[in-house]
Write a protein that holds these residues in place. Structure first.
Motif, short mmCIF file in Angstrom:
data_model
loop_
_atom_site.label_atom_id
_atom_site.label_comp_id
_atom_site.label_asym_id
_atom_site.label_seq_id
_atom_site.Cartn_x
_atom_site.Cartn_y
_atom_site.Cartn_z
N GLU A 43 46.07 -32.84 97.99
CA GLU A 43 45.62 -32.41 96.66
C GLU A 43 44.11 -32.21 96.60
N CYS A 44 43.36 -33.11 97.21
CA CYS A 44 41.90 -33.13 97.03
C CYS A 44 41.21 -31.81 97.38
N PRO A 45 41.39 -31.25 98.57
CA PRO A 45 40.63 -30.04 98.91
C PRO A 45 41.16 -28.76 98.27
N TYR A 46 42.38 -28.78 97.77
CA TYR A 46 42.98 -27.54 97.27
C TYR A 46 43.12 -27.50 95.74
N TRP A 47 43.40 -28.63 95.11
CA TRP A 47 43.61 -28.63 93.66
C TRP A 47 42.92 -29.81 92.97
N PRO A 158 55.94 -22.71 80.05
CA PRO A 158 55.07 -22.46 81.23
C PRO A 158 53.74 -23.23 81.14
N TYR A 159 53.84 -24.54 80.96
CA TYR A 159 52.63 -25.36 80.85
C TYR A 159 51.90 -25.41 82.20
N TRP A 160 50.64 -25.75 82.15
CA TRP A 160 49.82 -25.94 83.34
C TRP A 160 49.78 -27.41 83.73
N THR A 161 49.69 -27.65 85.04
CA THR A 161 49.19 -28.93 85.54
C THR A 161 47.79 -28.64 86.08
N ASN A 162 47.19 -29.61 86.74
CA ASN A 162 45.86 -29.37 87.30
C ASN A 162 45.87 -28.21 88.30
N ARG A 163 47.00 -27.96 88.95
CA ARG A 163 47.04 -26.90 89.95
C ARG A 163 46.83 -25.52 89.34
N GLY A 184 41.63 -34.75 82.47
CA GLY A 184 41.68 -33.98 81.23
C GLY A 184 40.31 -33.69 80.67
N LEU A 185 39.43 -34.71 80.66
CA LEU A 185 38.10 -34.50 80.10
C LEU A 185 37.24 -33.61 80.99
N GLU A 186 37.33 -33.79 82.31
CA GLU A 186 36.55 -32.95 83.21
C GLU A 186 36.89 -31.47 83.01
N LEU A 187 38.18 -31.15 83.02
CA LEU A 187 38.60 -29.76 82.89
C LEU A 187 38.33 -29.22 81.49
N ALA A 188 38.52 -30.07 80.48
CA ALA A 188 38.25 -29.64 79.11
C ALA A 188 36.80 -29.22 78.95
N GLN A 189 35.88 -30.01 79.50
CA GLN A 189 34.46 -29.68 79.36
C GLN A 189 34.11 -28.40 80.12
N VAL A 190 34.68 -28.25 81.32
CA VAL A 190 34.42 -27.03 82.09
C VAL A 190 34.83 -25.80 81.31
N PHE A 191 36.07 -25.77 80.84
CA PHE A 191 36.56 -24.58 80.16
C PHE A 191 35.79 -24.32 78.86
N ALA A 192 35.43 -25.39 78.16
CA ALA A 192 34.67 -25.22 76.92
C ALA A 192 33.31 -24.59 77.21
N ARG A 193 32.66 -24.99 78.29
CA ARG A 193 31.35 -24.44 78.61
C ARG A 193 31.42 -22.99 79.06
N GLU A 259 46.64 -20.81 73.45
CA GLU A 259 47.23 -19.84 74.38
C GLU A 259 47.84 -20.54 75.59
N ARG A 260 47.16 -21.58 76.06
CA ARG A 260 47.63 -22.31 77.23
C ARG A 260 47.68 -23.80 76.94
N LEU A 261 48.57 -24.50 77.66
CA LEU A 261 48.70 -25.95 77.53
C LEU A 261 48.54 -26.58 78.91
N LEU A 262 47.57 -27.49 79.03
CA LEU A 262 47.33 -28.22 80.27
C LEU A 262 47.83 -29.65 80.08
N VAL A 263 48.77 -30.08 80.93
CA VAL A 263 49.33 -31.42 80.84
C VAL A 263 48.75 -32.28 81.95
N VAL A 264 47.96 -33.27 81.58
CA VAL A 264 47.33 -34.18 82.54
C VAL A 264 47.49 -35.61 82.03
N THR A 265 48.72 -36.09 82.09
CA THR A 265 49.06 -37.40 81.53
C THR A 265 49.40 -38.41 82.62
#
Length: 485
Positions: A43-47, A158-163, A184-193, A259-265
């Motif tokens: 997972e680490c180097p690819y997603w 068709p929800y998203w995971t981190n991949r 969740g917070l890391e990706l949320a901040q990236v997309f918001a910026r 538009e999209r849903l990211l599930v990171v639970t």
């Protein structure tokens, strides 16, 4: 059916930990078969770690450029996702192709097998119609997969995971993030910026619930400043998708659309796939239970996320060193001579360990007291050891010290983007730190010295006598120590 092929070691799952074990054992001269059904490296180097930090680096550069106003002039920023996606494809993942990683392993002398592997009795591994008999041991490094909550209707969307979030080529206009943990917070901040309208929904009472409450407050405030909506204490009950977007219905009547849903639970291991029943190991648990040398049972070890000891690359690498040392010691004893590499320990020192079942020697024991963790939001949230509440729950006589970063000399100089603090948790009876949190522009880097202090049980009196360079972010440690008195 073909007879089993005799080899020294079989490694099932070549993620970060499994690849490290397999490669080092092969370099040591053992015959090693590494089996991976997905991508070598895991997972680490690819997603995970690598591409997500590329995203974070780009997003932080955008945020820093916006801070020029008021510090050194004016700046106009126009975010563009295309170079980020290109870098992830070309530099990090080779468009999600592991050819280079496979060659890296086979170049060390290992034998690679693509497929899904299962245990097939003591010392035996089956991959399709092929069966391998391991002389010295089997290592399980099968990792985890996203854990999707049983929310009504979610599985049919068709929800998203981190991949999918990492692989995205074109950004959506809006994104709903289910889960307010680190990912969740890391990706949320990236997309918001990058201009995406982002909403975070967290069932617990605060984001980053495993960290100090002060860290949750700073992280939430930082994301809100980037335009992220954060809703805590909200439990999702139903999810729908109408072909254009997602609709999330929460307990109490709240509704969210995007538009999209990211599930990171969270993530979980899938133990039922491994054939553990053939070696009398319970597959009904959430993770594999291991001892302090990563033994699952006789002749079987496990490394990485599948052990449940923190889903971090650095934990997998740490565990890999212990497994390598233990297996080389076992091989040495079985062969009646020195271990094949002459370095039967995790750090490359001299051989001489007695290994499994022997007395203490060069084979180390796993110790997670000073396990460091970093959430790579801006500001970064670094932590090691116990939080204040965890220490109190264990009955420790707790002493706490806290220093706010903006009040420090470096924080005041830094100005824009200087949010953060250093919090120290001490065992007052023992006079040592048992936990620490470092939040700030270099929170993960400041954590390094604190991790050493916790790991080595450096007396607080000695920490107070140290010289802390001025003006640095880590000088806030001295202020936190002073607050503890």
């Amino acid at each position: 059916m073909a007879d089993p092929e005799l080899v020294d070691v079989v490694v099932i799952g070549l993620g970060v930990g499994g690849e490290e074990v397999a490669g080092r054992l092969a370099e040591a001269g053992l015959t090693v078969v590494g089996v991976e059904r997905d991508l070598v490296g895991g997972e680490c180097p690819y997603w995970g770690c690598v591409p997500s930090k590329m995203m974070i680096r780009a997003a932080n550069a955008i945020a820093e450029a916006r801070r020029v106003d008021g510090l050194g002039g004016t700046a106009e920023v126009r975010p563009d996702w295309a170079p980020v996606a290109k870098r992830i494809r070309e530099e990090a993942t080779d468009t999600w192709d592991d050819t280079v990683a496979v060659r890296r392993f086979t170049g060390k002398g290992g034998r690679f097998v693509r497929g899904s592997a299962r245990l097939d009795g003591p010392g035996r591994v089956r991959v399709g119609e092929r069966v391998f008999q391991a002389r010295h041991g089997i290592v399980l490094g099968t990792g985890t997969r996203p854990s999707v909550p049983p929310v009504d209707g979610l599985a049919d969307t068709p929800y998203w995971t981190n991949r999918q979030a990492i692989e995205v080529e074109e950004l959506p206009e809006s994104l709903l993030v289910l889960g307010g943990g680190a990912i969740g917070l890391e990706l949320a901040q990236v997309f918001a910026r990058f201009g995406v309208r982002v909403t975070v929904v967290e069932a617990l009472g605060r984001v980053l619930a495993v960290e100090e409450p002060e860290a949750s407050e700073v992280a939430a405030a930082a994301l809100r400043a980037d335009g992220v909506e954060i809703h805590t204490g909200v439990r999702a009950e139903r999810v729908g998708h109408d072909g254009r977007g997602f609709h999330l219905h929460a307990a109490g009547g709240a509704e969210f659309t995007a538009e999209r849903l990211l599930v990171v639970t969270g993530r979980r291991a899938h133990l039922a796939e491994l054939g553990l029943d053939t070696v009398e190991v319970d597959a009904g648990r959430r993770y594999l239970t291991v001892d302090d040398r990563l033994h699952v049972t006789e002749g079987i070890w496990a490394v990485g996320d599948v052990t449940g000891e923190g889903a971090f690359t650095h934990v997998a690498m740490y565990q890999a060193g212990i497994v390598v040392a233990d297996l080389l010691a076992r091989a040495r004893r079985a062969d009646g001579g020195p271990d094949p590499s002459g370095t039967a320990n995790a750090t490359g020192g001299a051989s001489g360990t007695t290994g499994v079942g022997g007395s203490a020697g060069a084979v180390p024991r796993a110790d997670y007291r000073a396990l460091p963790r970093v959430t790579f939001t801006d500001p970064e949230v670094g932590a090691v050891g116990l939080t204040e509440s965890q220490a109190r729950e264990r009955g420790v006589n707790v002493q706490v010290g806290l220093a706010r970063l903006p009040s420090s000399a470096r924080g005041w100089i830094h100005k824009a983007g200087n949010e953060g603090f250093v919090k120290l948790v001490a065992d007052a009876d023992q006079g040592v730190l048992i936990g620490a949190t470092s939040v700030g522009p270099a929170g993960g880097e400041v954590l390094s010295g604190l991790a050493v202090a916790v790991h080595a049980a450096v007396p607080i009196a000695r920490l107070r006598q140290m010289i802390y360079a001025y003006p640095t972010f880590h000088r806030a440690v001295e202020e936190a120590l002073r607050d503890m008195s």
